[in-house]
Motif scaffolding. Structure first.
Motif, PDB file in Angstrom:
ATOM      1  N   LEU A  76       1.196  -0.872  -0.376  1.00  0.00           N
ATOM      2  CA  LEU A  76      -0.166   0.267   0.058  1.00  0.00           C
ATOM      3  C   LEU A  76       0.587   1.346   0.407  1.00  0.00           C
ATOM      4  CD1 LEU A  76      -2.697  -0.825   2.710  1.00  0.00           C
ATOM      5  CD2 LEU A  76      -2.943  -0.535   0.076  1.00  0.00           C
ATOM      6  N   PRO A  77       0.085   2.093  -1.001  1.00  0.00           N
ATOM      7  CA  PRO A  77       0.841   3.481  -0.677  1.00  0.00           C
ATOM      8  C   PRO A  77       1.162   4.342   1.322  1.00  0.00           C
ATOM      9  CG  PRO A  77      -0.584   3.882  -2.341  1.00  0.00           C
ATOM     10  CD  PRO A  77      -0.988   2.138  -1.092  1.00  0.00           C
ATOM     11  N   VAL A  78       2.088   4.229   1.203  1.00  0.00           N
ATOM     12  CA  VAL A  78       2.469   5.353   2.799  1.00  0.00           C
ATOM     13  C   VAL A  78       3.360   6.358   2.427  1.00  0.00           C
ATOM     14  CG1 VAL A  78       4.126   5.371   4.792  1.00  0.00           C
ATOM     15  CG2 VAL A  78       3.354   2.684   3.739  1.00  0.00           C
ATOM     16  N   VAL A  79       2.149   7.170   3.406  1.00  0.00           N
ATOM     17  CA  VAL A  79       2.587   8.530   3.783  1.00  0.00           C
ATOM     18  C   VAL A  79       3.267   9.588   4.726  1.00  0.00           C
ATOM     19  CG1 VAL A  79       1.308  10.879   3.317  1.00  0.00           C
ATOM     20  CG2 VAL A  79       0.524   9.060   1.908  1.00  0.00           C
ATOM     21  N   ALA A  80       4.233   9.131   5.018  1.00  0.00           N
ATOM     22  CA  ALA A  80       4.521  10.125   6.158  1.00  0.00           C
ATOM     23  C   ALA A  80       4.463  11.181   6.729  1.00  0.00           C
ATOM     24  CB  ALA A  80       6.248   9.409   6.049  1.00  0.00           C
TER      25      ALA A  80
END
Length: 164
Positions: free
Chosen positions: A80-84
């Motif tokens: 999945l895309p991970v947004v920090a």
């Protein structure tokens, strides 16, 4: 529609996620919030990320400060895309968080938002989900049109006040 996971490294970051939660509520995007630490609960954090897609999530926002490794730990365990979302700290006011996140190794991408930019993290996720959701796309376009309208109104007011 898939939900968004918001994972904080510490419950002390709870106030930093409020702008993201407000955006998700505004757009009708479901979310779940957890406290899982890259350093104190690494096994649980990785397990959460491994099961996130089958659990109905479309992306993960990783909220962390100081040695902000949470985004990388989660990204290593999911597709999945991970947004920090780096958060301000008493040490370097959040720059330390950004610098902990930016040097991700090739093959483990993590999108990085500005320090304390919970609204942008949420909007980034909304845009990802909207890629194949016409209703969400329409809501986002209305949001953009409203921002434009407000900015043009502010421009007109400033011009009226200062341009003589």
């Amino acid at each position: 529609m898939r939900r968004i996971a918001i994972v904080m490294g510490s419950d002390s970051d709870a106030d930093k996620i409020k702008p993201a939660v407000e955006i998700f509520d505004k757009f009708g995007v479901g979310y779940s919030v957890r406290v899982l630490s890259a350093h104190r609960t690494p096994d649980e954090a990785a397990e959460f990320a491994r099961s996130a897609q089958k659990d109905g999530f479309g992306a993960i926002i990783a909220v962390a400060g100081k040695a902000a490794h949470l985004g990388g730990v989660l990204a290593a365990a999911t597709t999945l895309p991970v947004v920090a979302l780096p958060v301000s700290t008493s040490f370097l006011d959040g720059l330390d968080s950004v610098l902990s996140i930016l040097p991700m190794p090739s093959g483990v991408p993590v999108a990085v938002m500005g320090v304390n930019s919970g609204a942008n993290a949420a909007l980034f996720c909304v845009r990802m989900l909207a890629a194949d959701d016409k209703a969400l796309t329409d809501k986002y376009l209305a949001y953009v049109a409203d921002m434009r309208k407000k900015t043009l109104a502010a421009d007109a007011a400033i011009q009226a006040e200062f341009n003589k």
